[in-house]
Scaffold this active site. Structure first.
Site, short mmCIF file in Angstrom:
data_model
loop_
_atom_site.label_atom_id
_atom_site.label_comp_id
_atom_site.label_asym_id
_atom_site.label_seq_id
_atom_site.Cartn_x
_atom_site.Cartn_y
_atom_site.Cartn_z
N ASP A 216 24.64 11.31 40.41
CA ASP A 216 25.74 11.94 40.67
C ASP A 216 25.66 13.24 39.81
O ASP A 216 25.14 13.43 38.98
CB ASP A 216 27.01 11.18 40.58
CG ASP A 216 27.11 10.41 39.21
OD1 ASP A 216 26.53 9.44 39.05
OD2 ASP A 216 27.43 11.56 38.12
N ASP A 218 28.51 13.84 37.83
CA ASP A 218 29.69 13.60 37.14
C ASP A 218 30.86 14.27 37.88
O ASP A 218 31.06 14.40 38.86
CB ASP A 218 29.24 13.74 35.70
CG ASP A 218 30.24 13.28 34.81
OD1 ASP A 218 30.63 12.24 35.27
OD2 ASP A 218 30.83 13.85 33.81
N1 LIG Z 1 28.82 10.20 35.93
C1 LIG Z 1 28.19 9.18 35.18
N2 LIG Z 1 28.90 8.96 33.87
C2 LIG Z 1 28.38 8.00 33.11
N3 LIG Z 1 27.44 6.97 33.54
C3 LIG Z 1 27.06 7.14 34.78
N4 LIG Z 1 26.21 6.38 35.34
C4 LIG Z 1 26.06 7.17 36.55
N5 LIG Z 1 26.76 8.02 36.53
C5 LIG Z 1 27.49 8.25 35.54
#
Ligand SMILES: Nc1ncnc2[nH]cnc12
Ligand SMILES: CSC[C@H]1O[C@H](OP(=O)(O)O)[C@H](O)[C@@H]1O
Length: 300
Positions: A216, A218
């Site tokens: 992703d 974030d």
């Molecule tokens: N955006 C994110 N923040 C922290 N850990 C994660 N693991 C997968 N995506 C994450």
């Protein structure tokens, strides 16, 4: 009697979405009680087609019942060390803080920024036995090369190296302000699991490299949906099959660096000299616990 498969020198730690080894013959499971308690789950010992034995441990347990903060890092690393492990390849689902690191890309970080909150047990050295491990380069360059050599097996995503991973506490994801701050600090990726795992591996003199699988962006992209577990899960399903292929592809390289001793160059023996506590001041209980991890190092 020592089991015929011991020592097992190569271990894999599976993260979110990677709870089992596929395609390797399972030989047995072991669940050692260490001086720091039991590992996240039983350690699976498997045999490769060439007769090599490897270990697999699910970081959050099979069924994912441990939060990142609850993972028993010390027990995990001590348990792996107790069966002879010299190298760990750790998988992790991560968020991307950079446009060019797309969901489903694989990334080998070479640096970590610690944003955990001091609530995790992050050292084996405490209570009357003080040591300071070197940690300027938290990952193994030797293992990084072995993995990079096999980057072609990953399909549907690119492969990157030399990136900076932010390790946050969680379990909640970041706020947008935090996500922007991590980018400004030089972070490229974010997860909740690299620490204390990498620190404890270093203290145990185990070579360690994390393979990050991006799931992703974030929440730093203002006009896009912030990260959700659904988005992460959708992407880690596709990442998991790439991870299994990569794991098998790197086995010969791992076997080579273990057999020729390259994996432990600069690590083996390093913690003998990292200890600060005068022999007569060493706490006996602490020394006894450390005997499990680094036999003969601190006894007088
Ligand atoms: N955006 C994110 N923040 C922290 N850990 C994660 N693991 C997968 N995506 C994450
Ligand atoms: C499921 S999203 C957050 C979760 O995923 C990562 O786990 P792991 O590193 O074990 O793959 C991340 O670090 C968080 O723990």
């Amino acid at each position: 009697m020592v089991a015929s498969y011991l020592p097992v020198k190569i271990a894999f730690i599976g993260g979110s979405g990677l709870y089992n080894l596929e395609g390797l013959e399972v030989v047995t499971e072991v669940n050692p009680e260490t001086p720091w308690g039991k590992p996240s789950d039983a350690i699976v010992i498997a045999r490769t087609p060439t007769g090599l034995h490897v270990a697999f441990l699910a970081r959050h347990g099979r069924g994912h019942y441990l939060t990142p903060s609850e993972v028993p890092g010390r027990a995990n690393i001590a348990a792996l060390k107790s069966i002879g492990v010299e190298v760990i390849i750790a998988f992790s689902a991560v968020g991307s803080l950079r446009e060019e690191l797309k969901p489903r890309d694989f990334v080998l970080p070479d640096q970590i920024i610690d944003r955990t909150k001091g609530i995790r047990d992050s050292t084996f050295f405490e209570k009357g036995l003080v040591a300071h491990a070197m940690f300027a380069d938290p990952f193994s360059r030797v293992l990084e090369e072995v993995i990079w050599d096999q980057k072609h097996v990953v399909e549907g995503g690119d492969f990157h190296r030399s990136k900076t991973l932010v390790c946050m506490e969680g379990p909640q994801f970041s706020t947008r302000a935090e996500s922007h701050m991590y980018r400004a600090l030089g972070g490229d990726l974010i997860n909740m699991s690299a620490l204390p795992e990498a620190k404890l591996a270093r203290e145990a003199e185990i070579a360690y490299q994390m393979i990050c699988m991006s799931t992703d962006y974030d929440c730093w992209k203002e006009h896009e949906e912030p990260v959700t577990v659904e988005a992460v899960v959708a992407n880690f399903k596709s990442n998991a099959s790439n991870a299994q292929k990569l794991l098998v592809a790197i086995l010969p390289g791992l076997q080579d660096v273990v057999e020729n001793g390259k994996a432990l160059v600069g690590l083996k023996g390093s913690m003998r000299f990292a200890c600060m506590t005068a022999p007569e001041k060493r706490n006996k209980e602490a020394v006894k616990k450390l005997e499990y991890l680094l036999p003969g190092y601190y006894t007088v």
